[in-house]
Motif scaffolding. Structure first.
Motif, PDB file in Angstrom:
ATOM      1  N   TRP A 167       1.071  -1.202   0.004  1.00 30.02           N
ATOM      2  CA  TRP A 167       0.112  -0.101  -0.031  1.00 30.02           C
ATOM      3  C   TRP A 167       0.924   1.479  -0.028  1.00 30.02           C
ATOM      4  N   ILE A 168       0.380   2.461  -0.505  1.00 33.04           N
ATOM      5  CA  ILE A 168       0.771   3.754  -0.178  1.00 33.04           C
ATOM      6  C   ILE A 168       0.065   4.209   1.039  1.00 33.04           C
ATOM      7  N   ALA A 169       0.499   4.172   2.226  1.00 30.39           N
ATOM      8  CA  ALA A 169       0.244   4.320   3.446  1.00 30.39           C
ATOM      9  C   ALA A 169      -0.076   5.987   4.066  1.00 30.39           C
ATOM     10  N   HIS A 170      -0.852   6.540   4.242  1.00 27.76           N
ATOM     11  CA  HIS A 170      -1.060   8.003   4.698  1.00 27.76           C
ATOM     12  C   HIS A 170      -1.523   8.087   6.061  1.00 27.76           C
ATOM     13  N   SER A 171      -2.045   7.103   6.658  1.00 26.30           N
ATOM     14  CA  SER A 171      -2.609   6.968   7.992  1.00 26.30           C
ATOM     15  C   SER A 171      -1.711   5.887   8.839  1.00 26.30           C
ATOM     16  N   TYR A 172      -1.303   6.455  10.212  1.00 22.21           N
ATOM     17  CA  TYR A 172      -0.715   5.201  11.183  1.00 22.21           C
ATOM     18  C   TYR A 172      -1.772   5.277  12.496  1.00 22.21           C
ATOM     19  N   ASP A 173      -2.261   4.260  12.890  1.00 22.62           N
ATOM     20  CA  ASP A 173      -2.857   4.299  14.178  1.00 22.62           C
ATOM     21  C   ASP A 173      -4.108   5.273  13.900  1.00 22.62           C
ATOM     22  N   GLY A 174      -4.738   5.334  13.151  1.00 20.85           N
ATOM     23  CA  GLY A 174      -5.979   6.355  12.745  1.00 20.85           C
ATOM     24  C   GLY A 174      -5.573   7.849  12.677  1.00 20.85           C
ATOM     25  N   PHE A 214      11.710  -3.574   6.573  1.00 16.01           N
ATOM     26  CA  PHE A 214      11.061  -2.543   6.480  1.00 16.01           C
ATOM     27  C   PHE A 214      11.762  -1.570   5.646  1.00 16.01           C
ATOM     28  N   TRP A 215      13.074  -1.778   5.289  1.00 18.06           N
ATOM     29  CA  TRP A 215      13.621  -0.548   4.634  1.00 18.06           C
ATOM     30  C   TRP A 215      13.179  -0.365   3.065  1.00 18.06           C
ATOM     31  N   LYS A 216      12.398  -1.627   2.928  1.00 19.06           N
ATOM     32  CA  LYS A 216      11.815  -1.530   1.411  1.00 19.06           C
ATOM     33  C   LYS A 216      10.408  -0.760   1.524  1.00 19.06           C
ATOM     34  N   SER A 217      10.059  -0.404   2.810  1.00 22.32           N
ATOM     35  CA  SER A 217       8.825   0.404   2.752  1.00 22.32           C
ATOM     36  C   SER A 217       9.123   2.015   3.047  1.00 22.32           C
ATOM     37  N   ALA A 218       9.670   2.421   1.602  1.00 17.32           N
ATOM     38  CA  ALA A 218      10.144   3.701   1.526  1.00 17.32           C
ATOM     39  C   ALA A 218       9.252   4.820   2.298  1.00 17.32           C
ATOM     40  N   GLY A 226       5.463  10.402   6.751  1.00 14.80           N
ATOM     41  CA  GLY A 226       4.534  11.139   6.062  1.00 14.80           C
ATOM     42  C   GLY A 226       4.912  12.426   5.334  1.00 14.80           C
ATOM     43  N   PRO A 227       3.996  12.841   4.231  1.00 11.50           N
ATOM     44  CA  PRO A 227       2.528  12.489   4.279  1.00 11.50           C
ATOM     45  C   PRO A 227       2.291  10.933   4.000  1.00 11.50           C
ATOM     46  N   ALA A 228       3.304  10.404   3.248  1.00 10.18           N
ATOM     47  CA  ALA A 228       2.783   9.011   2.428  1.00 10.18           C
ATOM     48  C   ALA A 228       3.924   8.183   2.212  1.00 10.18           C
ATOM     49  N   ARG A 229       4.014   6.927   2.686  1.00  9.55           N
ATOM     50  CA  ARG A 229       5.098   6.026   2.473  1.00  9.55           C
ATOM     51  C   ARG A 229       4.643   4.881   1.937  1.00  9.55           C
ATOM     52  N   LEU A 230       5.579   4.065   1.396  1.00  8.52           N
ATOM     53  CA  LEU A 230       5.262   2.686   0.615  1.00  8.52           C
ATOM     54  C   LEU A 230       5.318   1.715   1.916  1.00  8.52           C
TER      55      LEU A 230
END
Lengths: 224, 198
Positions: B130-137, B157-161, B146-150
């Motif tokens: 996912w391209i994640a824009h929120s963490y823990d709501g 987790f280094w791959k989750s840029a 943020g604003p967004a990470r892979l």
């Protein structure tokens, strides 16, 4: 290379094992490496390494690892170059390793270490970095081309010339007599909050991002 | 394996499997190669570029208008901490790639500040990333990307840029930033693929 780390694994008799990463405290050689362990109260690994191990005990080590947050003598190959090392607390470990390598190699690269710490009791490598027992810089000059600045954030020795408090832009300005205004590269190591603060100061001074290398640590990252 | 005399350790009572060489953390350590990137929403975009130089691009309003999912995943950092049941909200890469036409099998993920990481395209699709824009709501904080990470939790987790800015298709699995500094090109935590010589 200075700045690298090793992975240490301890295995108990029942086969349970725990692994942590530690920065090299000195440039390693083929048959010897040195790490500095910061004792974490109630930690799983550091109490064993700091207090439990005896000469002759064994553990598994892998590495050295890392190719980014490293510095070697001769880098960069420019006569007026300077390297800036910014340490927060036990972030001093990999950075003092770089300073040691520079001095041992008689490398001419100018290096400035800015070491932020809470109070004189927290000072690591004190006898090496300063000579006077109250923690002042030694009166005779450091190896030519090395500047060490201690930035106390809570309590300083009596009569300390720098105001007690967090790092400011002034702390990170290179000595005026050095030929360059900015270092070729800055290495910042410490807690995440420290690194954020120091990075923003460096940006304000004009350092582009690609000249700022960072290593953050905490209870679950690279240990010191 | 070497036995360390007198070492006992703190065996975690959680009877959950984590990958070899990892330990549980209840915190959420912050690590990065360079300074945090501060990108205002007005300046934010995400671009997928293919081999024909065609690109799909979303600005922040367009991205946030896409369907998002709430997910709960375990994450594993190569520095040996694992965090279980982390809650994220993001747009699936399946959604973003729906209109993308490519014959290339690999991607280079690009981020503000110059960070990159490489993956086979298959690792981003099929509900794995996912391209994640929120963490823990709450909106993802800058220090966590943020604003967004892979977010691609099945790999280290280094791959989750963090501070992701786009994806470029590539013909071969050319290494990104950490992969060129000694870390494994693929990075499967369950096979303990941490370093390039693994």
């Amino acid at each position: 290379m200075p700045g690298q780390h090793v992975d240490v694994r301890l295995t108990a008799e029942d086969g349970y094992s725990a692994q942590r990463s530690y920065s090299l405290a000195e440039p390693s050689s083929a048959d010897r490496l040195s790490i500095t362990v910061d004792l974490v109260p109630h930690g799983e690994v550091s109490p064993y390494l700091a207090n439990g191990m005896q000469v002759g005990d064994q553990l598994d080590v892998r590495g050295p690892i890392g190719g980014w947050f490293v510095w070697q003598p001769g880098d960069p190959p420019a006569p007026d170059a300077a390297i800036l090392l910014v340490a927060g607390g036990s972030g001093a470990v990999p950075l003092v390793t770089m300073l040691r390598a520079r001095n041992q190699a008689l490398d001419p690269t100018r290096m400035m270490l800015v070491y932020s710490l809470r109070d004189p009791d927290d000072l690591m490598y004190g006898p090496e970095l300063v000579r006077d027992p109250v923690g002042r810089r030694r009166p005779d000059p450091s190896p030519r081309g090395v500047e060490v600045r201690l930035a106390y954030t809570r309590h300083a020795p009596p009569g300390w010339p720098r105001r007690v408090g967090h790092l400011t832009i002034d702390d990170l300005q290179l000595p005026s007599e050095w030929p360059s205004k900015l270092a070729s590269r800055a290495y910042v190591c410490g807690s995440s909050g420290f690194v954020e603060h120091a990075s923003q100061l460096l940006r304000t001074l004009g350092y582009p991002d690609h000249r700022i290398r960072i290593e953050r640590f905490g209870a679950s990252g690279v240990e010191q | 394996m070497t036995i360390s005399r007198g070492f006992v350790g703190h065996k975690d009572p959680r009877a959950v499997d984590i990958p070899p060489g990892q330990h549980f953390t209840d915190g959420f350590p912050v690590l990065s190669a360079g300074p945090s990137q501060y990108i205002p929403h007005d300046d934010w975009s995400f671009t997928i570029t293919t081999e024909s130089e065609a690109s799909c691009q979303w600005d922040w309003p367009a991205f946030m208008a896409l369907p998002s999912e709430d997910i709960s995943v375990d994450i594993h950092c190569v520095t040996r901490w694992s965090k279980l049941g982390t809650s994220w909200t993001g747009v699936a890469l399946d959604t973003l790639f729906a209109g993308v036409d490519t014959d290339f099998d690999y991607v280079m993920v690009r981020a503000h500040g110059g960070y990159t990481t490489n993956l086979p395209l298959t690792e981003l699709l099929g509900g794995k990333a996912w391209i994640a824009h929120s963490y823990d709501g709450a909106p993802l904080s800058v220090e966590h990307g943020g604003p967004a990470r892979l977010l691609v939790p099945h790999l280290y987790f280094w791959k989750s840029a963090k501070w992701v800015s786009g994806i470029t298709m590539q013909r071969s699995d050319d290494p990104g930033f950490w992969e060129r500094f000694g870390y494994h090109n693929y990075g499967d935590p369950w096979r303990e693929q941490r370093y390039a010589d693994a």
